[in-house]
Design a protein around this motif. Structure first.
Motif, PDB file in Angstrom:
ATOM      1  N   ASP A  34       0.831  -1.208   0.000  1.00  0.00           N
ATOM      2  CA  ASP A  34       0.000   0.000   0.000  1.00  0.00           C
ATOM      3  C   ASP A  34       0.868   1.262   0.000  1.00  0.00           C
ATOM      4  N   GLN A  82       3.842   1.354  -1.195  1.00  0.00           N
ATOM      5  CA  GLN A  82       4.459   1.372  -2.517  1.00  0.00           C
ATOM      6  C   GLN A  82       3.525   2.013  -3.546  1.00  0.00           C
ATOM      7  N   ASP A  83       2.249   1.648  -3.482  1.00  0.00           N
ATOM      8  CA  ASP A  83       1.270   2.221  -4.417  1.00  0.00           C
ATOM      9  C   ASP A  83       1.038   3.709  -4.135  1.00  0.00           C
ATOM     10  N   HIS A  86       4.100   5.500  -5.362  1.00  0.00           N
ATOM     11  CA  HIS A  86       4.531   5.079  -6.699  1.00  0.00           C
ATOM     12  C   HIS A  86       6.009   4.667  -6.707  1.00  0.00           C
TER      13      HIS A  86
END
Length: 392
Positions: free
Chosen positions: A30, A32-33, A36
């Motif tokens: 999460d 990482q998302d 980005h």
């Protein structure tokens, strides 16, 4: 002081440490998302965190010559309590990275100081209690993973509330240092050779431990057609088996002895990894991870216990005063904690590099290396002769 209250407080420190770490790692996708981050960038961020944890451990070693380990533990927990919401609520990636950095330093301080407190309590009790402390860490890890999974559908900002846990634990009744001069004498020589032998065994353990928790889920995912909801069972089975043995480890070690436990455990651990390497199905691989966890569970706590026993032994027939002994042991434990991060780096990097074509090969290397604990086991029970003449 009431030792039972101090023991509960230190166990809460271990539990909190495992809980925070696993609650964060389960939400890494999460983060990482949200920011980005590529896989390479995320790997570099995690490498930074591990290296800064080593820095935190060095800071703890330096301060342990003058400050109480209880104060160090409180400071580390408070730093984590601040860093966690900074990570979760960060408005920019720079602030998130700063939160990760602060958490890494706090992790190293707490890593070192919880073990300082644990070995001091074990010395007071006069019997093995380190395994159950590390069992509390494992229990915290299981709870932390559960928190991560339970909040998986919620925004990562919700995890900032977990920071209240180290904030509360920081005010527990930790064990104070004995009264007296606390500056570690510069002329005292620490017997590093036997301590390094124990440290090598701890490197082997953390190499296996980190390898399983980092690459175990990917092994199930890449090697078999494992349902996605079951890939986390590799780490969960390992943690549950490890935790069960650690909680029972105090009595087990007292009854059977350190050296036999370690030798048998190394063989069992290698057998568990063999079950993983040659597994025909993902279910067998999960069983192999569980057997591995049971086999190597007590290596880390017994390593800290042995290092403390060697560091605190009488020198030239002269015992140290309680305050000097504890200052000496605290400083040694903080430096000894560096073996933890060496093993973690090897486990996370080596398993992946060797197993880049097949993780079966990646896990075959630790399957062999873990047997190195067998010849190292006698270093955990050195023949220390304490001929007391006067305290220093």
């Amino acid at each position: 002081m009431d030792l039972s209250r101090a023991r509960m407080a230190v166990a809460a420190g271990f539990l909190t440490q495992g809980l925070i770490l696993l609650s964060l790692t389960t939400r890494l996708p999460d983060f990482q998302d949200k920011w980005h981050l590529s896989d390479v960038t995320l790997s570099l961020v995690l490498l930074m965190m591990i290296l800064l944890a080593g820095v935190g451990s060095v800071v703890a070693e330096t301060l342990a010559k003058r400050l109480d380990s209880a104060l160090l533990l409180r400071s580390g927990l408070l730093l984590i309590a601040v860093a966690l919401p900074v990570m979760c609520l960060a408005p920019t990636m720079v602030v998130y990275i700063a939160g990760i950095a602060a958490y890494g330093v706090g992790l190293g301080i707490v890593d070192a100081s919880t073990n300082m407190q644990a070995v001091a309590l074990e010395h007071r009790y006069g019997r093995p209690i380190l395994p159950s402390f590390h069992g509390a860490w494992t229990l915290g890890g299981v709870v932390g993973a559960g928190i991560g999974f339970a909040t998986a559908e919620l925004p990562v900002e919700v995890n900032a509330l977990v920071g209240l846990i180290p904030l509360a634990v920081a005010f527990g009744p930790f064990l104070p240092r004995d009264h007296g001069p606390t500056e570690l004498p510069t002329e005292v020589a620490v017997p590093w050779r036997p301590i390094i032998l124990v440290g090598v065994a701890m490197v082997l353990f953390y190499m296996v431990d980190t390898g399983v928790q980092t690459w175990g889920p990917l092994f199930l995912d890449h090697t078999f057609t494992t349902p996605e909801r079951y890939v986390a069972l590799s780490a969960l089975a390992y943690l549950l088996a490890s935790g069960a043995v650690r909680i029972a480890g105090d009595r087990l070690v007292a009854r059977v002895g350190v050296v036999p436990i370690l030798r048998v455990g190394a063989v069992v651990g290698a057998a568990g990894l063999a079950g993983v390497v040659f597994s025909p199905t993902w279910q067998v691989a999960v069983l192999g991870f569980a057997v591995l966890g049971a086999g190597v569970a007590v290596v880390a706590p017994l390593s800290f216990s042995a290092a403390a026993r060697i560091a605190g032994a009488a020198e030239d027939g002269v015992e140290f005063s309680p305050a000097v002994r504890q200052a000496r042991v605290d400083a040694v434990i903080a430096r000894f904690n560096q073996f933890n991060y060496v093993g973690a780096l090897l486990g996370s990097v080596m398993t992946g590099l060797v197993g880049q074509d097949s993780l079966r090969i990646g896990f075959a290397v630790p399957m062999i290396l873990v047997l190195g604990i067998i010849p190292l086991a006698p270093a955990f029970a050195p023949k220390i002769i304490a001929l007391t003449t006067r305290p220093r």
